[in-house]
Enzyme design. Sequence first.
Site, mmCIF file in Angstrom:
data_model
loop_
_atom_site.group_PDB
_atom_site.id
_atom_site.type_symbol
_atom_site.label_atom_id
_atom_site.label_comp_id
_atom_site.label_asym_id
_atom_site.label_seq_id
_atom_site.Cartn_x
_atom_site.Cartn_y
_atom_site.Cartn_z
ATOM 1 N N CYS A 11 98.815 90.047 5.507
ATOM 2 C CA CYS A 11 100.216 90.420 5.729
ATOM 3 C C CYS A 11 100.548 90.355 7.219
ATOM 4 C CB CYS A 11 100.439 91.835 5.201
ATOM 5 S SG CYS A 11 102.126 92.440 5.404
ATOM 6 N N ASP A 43 114.085 51.068 14.802
ATOM 7 C CA ASP A 43 113.579 49.836 15.375
ATOM 8 C C ASP A 43 113.625 48.774 14.273
ATOM 9 O OD1 ASP A 43 112.292 48.080 17.118
ATOM 10 O OD2 ASP A 43 110.332 48.594 16.293
#
Length: 804
Positions: free
Chosen positions: A117, A502
Site C-alpha cells: 500500500c 517521417d
Amino acid sequence: MSDCGSKGCGCSSAASGPLLTPEPTASALAEAREAHYLIQNMDCPTEEALIRRKLGGLSGVVGLEFNLMKRTLIVRHNLPSLTPLEEALSAVGMQAVRQGDDPSTQITRLGIAQMDCPTEETLIRKKLTLLPGVVDLDFNLMQRTLTVRHTASALAKVLDAIQSLGFEAQELDTQNYRTPPSRAYSDSTPWLPLGFSLAAAIAAEGMYWYLGGNHWSVLVLALIAISLGGLSTYKKGWIALKNRNLNMNALMSIAVTGAMLIGHWPEAAMVMVLFALAEVIEAKSLDRARNAIRDLLDLAPEQATVQQPDGTWLDVEAKQVAIGSRVRVRPGERIALDGVLLEGGSTVSQAPITGESLPVEKAPGDPVYAGTINESGSFEYRVTAVAGNSTLARIIQMVEEAQGSRAPTQRFVDQFARWYTPAVFVLAIAVAVLPPLLLGAAWMDWLYRALILLVVACPCALVISTPVTIVSGLAAAARQGILIKGGVYLEDGRKLRWLALDKTGTLTHGKPEQTDAISLNSALTDSSRSIAASLASRSDHPVSKAIAKAAVGDGVVLREVGEFAALPGQGVRGVIDGQTYHLGNHRMVDELRGCSSDLKQRITALESEGKTVVMLVGADDVLAIFAVADTIKDSSRNAIAELHALGIQTVILTGDNPHTAQAIAAQAGIDRAQGNLLPADKLREVEQLAQSSKVGMVGDGINDAPALARADIGFAMGAAGTDTAIETADVALMDDDLRKIPTFVKLSRATAQVLLQNIVLALGLKAAFLLLTFTGQATMWMAVFADMGASLLVVGNGLRLLRQ
C-alpha cells in the site's frame, strides 16, 4: 540521399543547444547555482536532446552544459531544491549521480514482499530519508521494489531500519530486472486463523443479540476474533504510530480499540476481521496487475541448447550463455536469446515482442528475438545479446521503470492523499469533542461517529487506483508491441491533435527501387552509372542502396572511392580516379552551380510521378539523373484513416522533394506535406505545431532526434532489437506498423476514463460516508465495507485495461 534531412543527420543536430533551449540572460547566469551530474547512460546526442528538452522546460533552470565524452551535465539553476531536476532525469530514464557525493556511493535494489500500500511506502520513505548516507530512494510499489542510492556503510542501516518497520528486505541484482517473486498468498496467508476469527466474530454478534447485551461470552468471543485476525494489524499500527505515521493499520487499531473502550465489542471484532480479510483480497487483486508484467518474463525459456567446443549439444541455463555461442532451436520451441540465424530456416511468431499477428519467415542472416516462438523448421543461430540485455529483457526493464515514474494524475492523487488523512484525523477529533462540549450531545454517540471517520480516513482506494490503472495500461500496450516509457506519455496520448511523420521507412516500405537512369553527357554514358553506384554504395540511405543495387544487378563494376563524405540534407561526395564527384538532390546542385531550366523541367516531371530524384555532378556539370520510387504501405493508409477518425491531423516532414512528399501524402490521405527539410527544419515545424496543440512525431528513433525530442510524444518505428531506438523515443513501436499509434491513442483515452472513474468512485464513497456519519446512519462495519470495497472496486476497474 534526398531524404537526408531526416536520415543520417540527427546526431549532429541533436546536440545543437539553441535549437532546444533559449539562451539564458547574463543576469540569470550570474545569479545561478550549479549542480553537477554524471549521467551514466548518456552516450548519444539523441539522449542529450531528450534531457535538454525535459530540463529546459523546468522553471528555474537557466542553463545546461553537456559533455558527452565524459557523460557529465552541469545544470545552472535558481531552484530551492534539486529534487525536480532529479525527478525529471529519472522520468526520461537517465541514471544520474550527483557529483561531489561520497565516491563510494552505490545502488542497491531491494525486494520488499510486504509492501503493498502507498501508506507503507510512505512509512518506509520517512524512516530511510533520515538515515545518514542515504542519497536517493526510488519506489516501485507495483513490483514491491525499492532502489536505494547510498554510501557503502549505509546499507546495513537501511536493512535494519526496514526490518524495524516489520518488513523483510531481499537484496536483488541491479542488472537483472526480473521481477522478484511476490508473496505466495495461497501458502503464507493464515486462512485457518482467519476462518476461526470470522466464526468468533459472527458468534459474538449472535450472542450479543441473543443475550441482549455485552455478556462475558460476547467479550471472550470478540477478544478471540480480534486476537486471531488483528494482531498483525495492531503490530503494524504500533510501528506506524511510533514513527508518527497515520497509515491504515494505525487508524484501524485506534478505531477498534476505541470501539472496545466504548462497549461496541461485537462490532470491533467484526471490523477487525473484515479489515484483515479485505487486505488479503486486495493484495491478491493487486497481484493480477503485477502478474501482467511477470507474464512477460515467462516468455523466454530458462534453458537453451548450446553447441559445446567438442561439437556436442548441451542444455545450458540461458543466463549463462555467452555472446557468440551457437544455439539450436527445434520446431515448437521458444527462442531463449536474441541472435542472428546461421543455418536452417523457419517461420517464427514474433507476436510476444512486436505484436505482429502473422508469423515471419526467417532465413540465414535474419534476426531472432528471445521469447518468440519457432513454429515450423529447425535452425541454428548465433547469440548477439546476453539474457539480461535481450530485446525482451529491455522491454521488461522499460515497463518496470515506467511504472516507477509518476503520471500526472498519480502526482495529483499523492499530493491530495498527503493532506487528506491528517485532515480527516483532525476532523474525527473535532467530531468526538466539539458536539458534546458545545452542544451538550452524548459523548458515546459522537465518539462512535469519530471512530467511523477514522476507518474511512485512509485514502488507500484513491491512492492505489492510479498505479494499478497505469500499470494495466502499460502492460496492455506491451502485449501489443507498444513500449511506453512512462505513465505521463500514456496519459498525454489522448491529447494528441497533430502527428508529424517521417516518410522513408515510416509511411513507405523504405525499400525503394531505381526507376530511371538518364545520362546527360554522351561521352560518359557508360561510366556515369559506375561512378554514381560507387558513391551510392558507401551510403546506407535507402535511395543510395537502390541505385547501387540496380547497378550491381546489371553487372556494373564499382570503383574505389576516396575522401568520401556525407553532406547532411544534400547527398554524398567522393573522389574517383582523381576527380571529385557529388551525388545528391537538387538542393546540392543549387549550391554547387544551380539548375538550368531544362534540368528543372526534367526533375519536375519525374517528381510529379512521386519519384525521388538524385543527380551525379562532376567538376563542370550535371552528368546523370537517377529516379527512385518507394511504395506506401497499406497499413499506413489504414493508420491515417484511423487517426483522422480520432480527430488527429497528420503532416509529412521529409527531406525529400516537395513533389514526392505531396504525392505520398495524397496516396496516404495525409493532411499536409513539407519537403526539403533538414533536421533543424523538422524541429522548427514541430515547434510551431506544439505552440497550439499537443503534437507527436514518428521517426526511426535515432536520426530524427531533434524533432522527436521536441514533440510532446516521440514515436520510434521498428524498435525491436535496436537499443538506441528503444531508449530515445517516448513510445517505441516494436514493428513498422503505424496502426499501433491509433491503438496507443485509444488505450490512452481508455486509461484516462478509468482514472477519472476511479477517482470519482473513491472520493464519492468517502463523501457519502462522511455524510452518513454526521447523520448517524453509518456503522463501523459498514465503513470497513465501504473503504475496502472501494479499494477492490478501483483495482478491478483498473484491471479492465488488460483486456484492451
